[in-house]
Design a protein around this motif. Structure first.
Motif, PDB file in Angstrom:
ATOM      1  N   ALA A  74       0.655  -1.291   0.007  1.00  0.00           N
ATOM      2  CA  ALA A  74       0.030   0.079   0.065  1.00  0.00           C
ATOM      3  C   ALA A  74       0.875   1.351   0.056  1.00  0.00           C
ATOM      4  O   ALA A  74       0.381   2.401  -0.203  1.00  0.00           O
ATOM      5  CB  ALA A  74      -1.081  -0.152   1.322  1.00  0.00           C
ATOM      6  N   GLY A  75       2.184   1.128   0.226  1.00  0.00           N
ATOM      7  CA  GLY A  75       2.857   2.280   0.307  1.00  0.00           C
ATOM      8  C   GLY A  75       3.016   3.028   1.574  1.00  0.00           C
ATOM      9  O   GLY A  75       3.497   4.248   1.868  1.00  0.00           O
ATOM     10  N   VAL A  76       2.302   2.356   2.432  1.00  0.00           N
ATOM     11  CA  VAL A  76       2.229   2.819   4.025  1.00  0.00           C
ATOM     12  C   VAL A  76       3.718   2.686   4.539  1.00  0.00           C
ATOM     13  O   VAL A  76       4.256   3.528   5.399  1.00  0.00           O
ATOM     14  CB  VAL A  76       1.333   2.425   4.742  1.00  0.00           C
ATOM     15  N   PHE A  77       4.517   1.497   4.376  1.00  0.00           N
ATOM     16  CA  PHE A  77       5.645   1.315   4.907  1.00  0.00           C
ATOM     17  C   PHE A  77       6.773   1.569   3.766  1.00  0.00           C
ATOM     18  O   PHE A  77       6.719   0.799   2.596  1.00  0.00           O
ATOM     19  CB  PHE A  77       5.914  -0.260   5.389  1.00  0.00           C
ATOM     20  N   ASP A  78       7.824   2.240   3.699  1.00  0.00           N
ATOM     21  CA  ASP A  78       8.939   2.276   2.949  1.00  0.00           C
ATOM     22  C   ASP A  78       9.908   1.016   3.254  1.00  0.00           C
ATOM     23  O   ASP A  78       9.592   0.478   4.170  1.00  0.00           O
ATOM     24  CB  ASP A  78       9.502   3.501   3.054  1.00  0.00           C
ATOM     25  N   LEU A  79      11.079   0.841   2.451  1.00  0.00           N
ATOM     26  CA  LEU A  79      11.929  -0.225   2.443  1.00  0.00           C
ATOM     27  C   LEU A  79      12.398  -0.264   3.788  1.00  0.00           C
ATOM     28  O   LEU A  79      12.478  -1.348   4.478  1.00  0.00           O
ATOM     29  CB  LEU A  79      12.799  -0.265   1.453  1.00  0.00           C
ATOM     30  N   THR A  80      12.675   0.758   4.398  1.00  0.00           N
ATOM     31  CA  THR A  80      13.369   0.768   5.504  1.00  0.00           C
ATOM     32  C   THR A  80      12.342   0.393   6.687  1.00  0.00           C
ATOM     33  O   THR A  80      12.764  -0.612   7.614  1.00  0.00           O
ATOM     34  CB  THR A  80      14.048   2.182   5.932  1.00  0.00           C
ATOM     35  N   ALA A  81      11.376   0.818   6.713  1.00  0.00           N
ATOM     36  CA  ALA A  81      10.159   0.405   7.975  1.00  0.00           C
ATOM     37  C   ALA A  81       9.979  -0.941   7.582  1.00  0.00           C
ATOM     38  O   ALA A  81       9.861  -1.722   8.535  1.00  0.00           O
ATOM     39  CB  ALA A  81       8.967   1.006   7.586  1.00  0.00           C
ATOM     40  N   VAL A  82       9.792  -1.558   6.341  1.00  0.00           N
ATOM     41  CA  VAL A  82       9.547  -3.135   6.198  1.00  0.00           C
ATOM     42  C   VAL A  82      10.856  -3.865   6.843  1.00  0.00           C
ATOM     43  O   VAL A  82      10.571  -4.811   7.588  1.00  0.00           O
ATOM     44  CB  VAL A  82       9.405  -3.320   4.663  1.00  0.00           C
ATOM     45  N   THR A  83      12.234  -3.681   6.441  1.00  0.00           N
ATOM     46  CA  THR A  83      13.152  -4.434   6.767  1.00  0.00           C
ATOM     47  C   THR A  83      13.396  -4.171   8.386  1.00  0.00           C
ATOM     48  O   THR A  83      14.010  -5.241   8.886  1.00  0.00           O
ATOM     49  CB  THR A  83      14.553  -4.070   5.863  1.00  0.00           C
ATOM     50  N   GLN A  84      13.144  -3.126   8.850  1.00  0.00           N
ATOM     51  CA  GLN A  84      13.499  -2.800  10.389  1.00  0.00           C
ATOM     52  C   GLN A  84      12.409  -3.857  11.048  1.00  0.00           C
ATOM     53  O   GLN A  84      12.817  -4.538  12.005  1.00  0.00           O
ATOM     54  CB  GLN A  84      13.396  -1.493  10.694  1.00  0.00           C
ATOM     55  N   GLN A  85      11.199  -3.991  10.551  1.00  0.00           N
ATOM     56  CA  GLN A  85      10.137  -4.739  11.280  1.00  0.00           C
ATOM     57  C   GLN A  85      10.567  -6.297  11.144  1.00  0.00           C
ATOM     58  O   GLN A  85      10.202  -6.960  12.009  1.00  0.00           O
ATOM     59  CB  GLN A  85       8.847  -4.412  10.702  1.00  0.00           C
ATOM     60  N   LEU A  86      11.153  -6.426  10.157  1.00  0.00           N
ATOM     61  CA  LEU A  86      11.262  -8.093   9.682  1.00  0.00           C
ATOM     62  C   LEU A  86      12.577  -8.452  10.452  1.00  0.00           C
ATOM     63  O   LEU A  86      12.624  -9.499  11.069  1.00  0.00           O
ATOM     64  CB  LEU A  86      11.302  -8.250   8.425  1.00  0.00           C
ATOM     65  N   THR A  87      13.553  -7.536  10.714  1.00  0.00           N
ATOM     66  CA  THR A  87      14.568  -7.810  11.622  1.00  0.00           C
ATOM     67  C   THR A  87      14.169  -7.925  12.867  1.00  0.00           C
ATOM     68  O   THR A  87      14.640  -8.690  13.796  1.00  0.00           O
ATOM     69  CB  THR A  87      15.778  -6.704  11.151  1.00  0.00           C
ATOM     70  N   GLY A  88      13.518  -6.916  13.335  1.00  0.00           N
ATOM     71  CA  GLY A  88      13.213  -6.792  14.906  1.00  0.00           C
ATOM     72  C   GLY A  88      12.416  -8.007  15.112  1.00  0.00           C
ATOM     73  O   GLY A  88      12.804  -8.496  16.377  1.00  0.00           O
ATOM     74  N   PHE A  89      11.581  -8.621  14.494  1.00  0.00           N
ATOM     75  CA  PHE A  89      10.828  -9.857  14.612  1.00  0.00           C
ATOM     76  C   PHE A  89      11.920 -11.005  14.804  1.00  0.00           C
ATOM     77  O   PHE A  89      12.030 -11.845  15.886  1.00  0.00           O
ATOM     78  CB  PHE A  89       9.853 -10.244  13.771  1.00  0.00           C
ATOM     79  N   ALA A  90      12.930 -11.107  13.937  1.00  0.00           N
ATOM     80  CA  ALA A  90      13.919 -12.192  13.918  1.00  0.00           C
ATOM     81  C   ALA A  90      14.798 -12.021  15.179  1.00  0.00           C
ATOM     82  O   ALA A  90      15.270 -12.957  15.828  1.00  0.00           O
ATOM     83  CB  ALA A  90      14.996 -11.869  12.740  1.00  0.00           C
ATOM     84  N   ASP A  91      15.024 -10.859  15.648  1.00  0.00           N
ATOM     85  CA  ASP A  91      15.966 -10.577  16.845  1.00  0.00           C
ATOM     86  C   ASP A  91      15.033 -11.244  18.028  1.00  0.00           C
ATOM     87  O   ASP A  91      15.603 -11.969  18.640  1.00  0.00           O
ATOM     88  CB  ASP A  91      16.418  -9.231  17.045  1.00  0.00           C
ATOM     89  N   HIS A  92      13.793 -10.772  18.184  1.00  0.00           N
ATOM     90  CA  HIS A  92      13.138 -11.255  19.059  1.00  0.00           C
ATOM     91  C   HIS A  92      12.739 -12.717  19.008  1.00  0.00           C
ATOM     92  O   HIS A  92      12.961 -13.382  20.090  1.00  0.00           O
ATOM     93  CB  HIS A  92      11.575 -10.463  18.714  1.00  0.00           C
ATOM     94  N   ALA A  93      12.602 -13.402  18.003  1.00  0.00           N
ATOM     95  CA  ALA A  93      12.430 -14.802  17.967  1.00  0.00           C
ATOM     96  C   ALA A  93      13.612 -15.383  18.312  1.00  0.00           C
ATOM     97  O   ALA A  93      13.557 -16.773  18.969  1.00  0.00           O
ATOM     98  CB  ALA A  93      11.808 -15.207  16.624  1.00  0.00           C
ATOM     99  N   LEU A  94      14.982 -15.126  17.825  1.00  0.00           N
ATOM    100  CA  LEU A  94      16.107 -15.658  17.911  1.00  0.00           C
ATOM    101  C   LEU A  94      16.475 -15.656  19.660  1.00  0.00           C
ATOM    102  O   LEU A  94      16.755 -16.420  20.319  1.00  0.00           O
ATOM    103  CB  LEU A  94      17.242 -15.037  17.376  1.00  0.00           C
TER     104      LEU A  94
END
Length: 524
Positions: A77-97
């Motif tokens: 939808a263009g609500v999240f730019d690439l930085t917001a997308v990758t930071q959220q995905l990385t944040g979850f990976a850190d949390h899960a690990l």
């Protein structure tokens, strides 16, 4: 973007996702509360909390499922730019690990503090740039003095068991999917080392034996999970290994060599068009990353501001410092942003870890998911950016390629042409040498000398009375030599000696060769 336009874009993105992405359509069916909000144009910030009594692995899988859907629709939808997308995905990976490490320790030693075990994130997790279907590439380290142990348990055995449980919690699949793919092969000598390394041994390795590509990999290293203080202690200690004040052109040449080998090995994905490899192709994502890392290795030892792990931040800082042109930086940043975005679209279709544009009707579906009219429009959007990155990287590379191919099929053909009746064993041996299988082959200087001598050495071995025996005995010699650089340089300079050596290796008893090798080493 006002609220009305934002809601309209979210609704349209949800409709495209349901129509063109089987994976996202499945998530919409399995997340009815979130799907209802999206259908009304609402991107709710957080899902309802899950039951904390739920098994950890299942809870993480459900968290990942909801996050993947929410981030994907926000991205489309263009609500999240690439930085917001990758930071959220990385944040979850850190949390899960981190959750997996703490769970593994608690299961084994209930009530013990989760300390003495840390995960060092490399690659895109380390730089905060994970994509939708990335695996994570952590290095697991432990402190034998502080790791919680069971009675009469050795620290190494405990650390390996914790590591295996972490991987199991994250990688196991069920009807809810999986949490993360985990790849532990970036640790030192993964074929012979345990999956978790004691911190002192890891430090000794990186200070004394690490390969140039490992130095480049640590540009993006970060203490991501577990005992963060332990992870930071490790990274602080090895920082001088990564960031050297003196220029190391051997490391620079190794990174360029990696790029050439990628272009060689993935030749089918180099040409732009349907099937183009967005990550490894000429002008692709990896060339923008390597361009930044090469300049960081040259200048970052003397300028800490250049040590940014994220590719686009690094490019911007290099331009601010005057080490690369502003136009180059803008072109690479724009290209990287678009290619990563389209890479995400490709991965959204079926949640596959792929980086290549599909072909045929599947490419149209990627274009429609992105909001374009056709695959032709998608290719037209990508083409100038791919060309710009390829042109910029080509100007950086000196163009010097190794004499023998790194692509297995091509190398087999070259070995057969040289005279090997059975090329495969020789190709496997050469691949091991190129991978730095032995201490004498691990330095950048040794690898450069090896590549320079192979065009001379291979025909000599092939022409020997017993080519395979000669190859095996040469391998045995290299395994035991403290250094092979001078041997390689001598054989390169005097090809007749390579022919003579191959003949001797064909027939000489192994014991004789061991004795001659010891004599040669004693005379050094």
């Amino acid at each position: 973007m006002d609220n009305a336009h934002r809601a309209s874009d979210i609704i349209a993105a949800t409709q495209r996702a349901r129509r063109w992405s089987p994976f996202l359509a499945m998530l919409l069916d399995r997340e009815p509360v979130l799907a209802a909000a999206l259908a009304e144009g609402r991107l709710d910030p957080d899902p309802a909390p899950l039951d904390l009594d739920m098994p950890v692995a299942r809870r993480l899988r459900l968290e990942r499922r909801a996050l993947a859907l929410r981030v994907a629709i926000g991205d489309l939808a263009g609500v999240f730019d690439l930085t917001a997308v990758t930071q959220q995905l990385t944040g979850f990976a850190d949390h899960a690990l981190d959750t997996a490490i703490r769970t593994a320790i608690e299961e084994r030693t209930p009530g013990a503090e989760a300390r003495g075990f840390a995960a060092i994130a490399l690659g895109k997790q380390g730089s905060g740039e994970l994509n939708y279907s990335s695996d994570i590439d952590p290095i697991l380290i432990y402190d034998p003095d502080t790791l919680p142990l069971r009675p009469r348990e050795e620290p190494e055995a405990a650390a390996v068991r914790i590591g295996k449980r972490v991987v199991e919690l994250l990688q196991a699949r069920d009807g809810d999917g999986y949490v993360l793919r985990v790849d532990l092969r970036l640790r030192p000598s993964p074929e012979i080392t345990p999956i978790a390394l004691p911190i002192d041994a890891a430090i000794s390795y990186y200070e004394a034996q690490a390969l140039p590509w490992e130095r480049a990999a640590f540009i993006r290293a970060r203490a991501a999970a577990g005992d963060i203080a332990l992870g930071r202690q490790f990274l602080d200690t090895v920082r001088p290994f990564v960031w050297r004040r003196a220029l190391d052109f051997g490391a620079i040449g190794e990174i360029r060599g990696i790029s050439r080998r990628i272009r060689d090995h993935h030749a089918q994905g180099q040409a732009f068009g349907p099937g183009y490899d967005l990550k490894r192709g000429r002008g692709g994502i990896r060339e923008a990353e390597f361009f930044a890392q090469i300049h960081q290795l040259i200048h970052g030892g003397r300028d800490p501001a250049l040590r940014a792990p994220a590719t686009r931040v690094a490019l911007a800082r290099l331009a601010e410092a005057g080490w690369i042109g502003g136009d180059e930086a803008r072109a690479l940043i724009d290209s990287y942003t678009l290619l990563r975005t389209i890479e995400h679209r490709v991965q959204m279709i079926d949640d596959r870890q792929t980086h290549a544009l599909p072909t045929g009707d599947a490419l149209d579906r990627v274009a429609w998911l992105h909001g374009l009219d056709s695959s032709a429009a998608l290719l037209a959007l990508l083409a100038p950016h791919v060309a710009a990155t390829g042109r910029i990287y080509d100007a950086l590379d000196d163009g010097a390629a190794s004499g023998l191919s790194h692509d297995p099929t091509r190398l087999d053909a070259e070995l057969a042409e040289a005279g090997f009746a059975e090329p495969e064993p020789a190709r496997q041996r050469i691949a091991a040498w190129r991978a730095g299988a032995y201490p004498a082959l691990r330095s950048s200087a040794a690898q450069a000398a090896l590549e320079a001598v192979l065009p001379t050495l291979v025909p000599a071995l092939a022409a020997a009375p017993e080519p395979q025996a000669a190859m095996l005995r040469l391998d045995s010699m290299l395994e035991r030599l403290p250094s092979a650089i001078n041997v390689f340089r001598l054989l390169e300079a005097r090809p007749a000696l390579a022919t003579l050596l191959a003949a001797i290796l064909s027939h000489a008893p192994r014991q004789f060769l061991r004795q001659r090798r010891r004599v040669a080493q004693d005379r050094r």
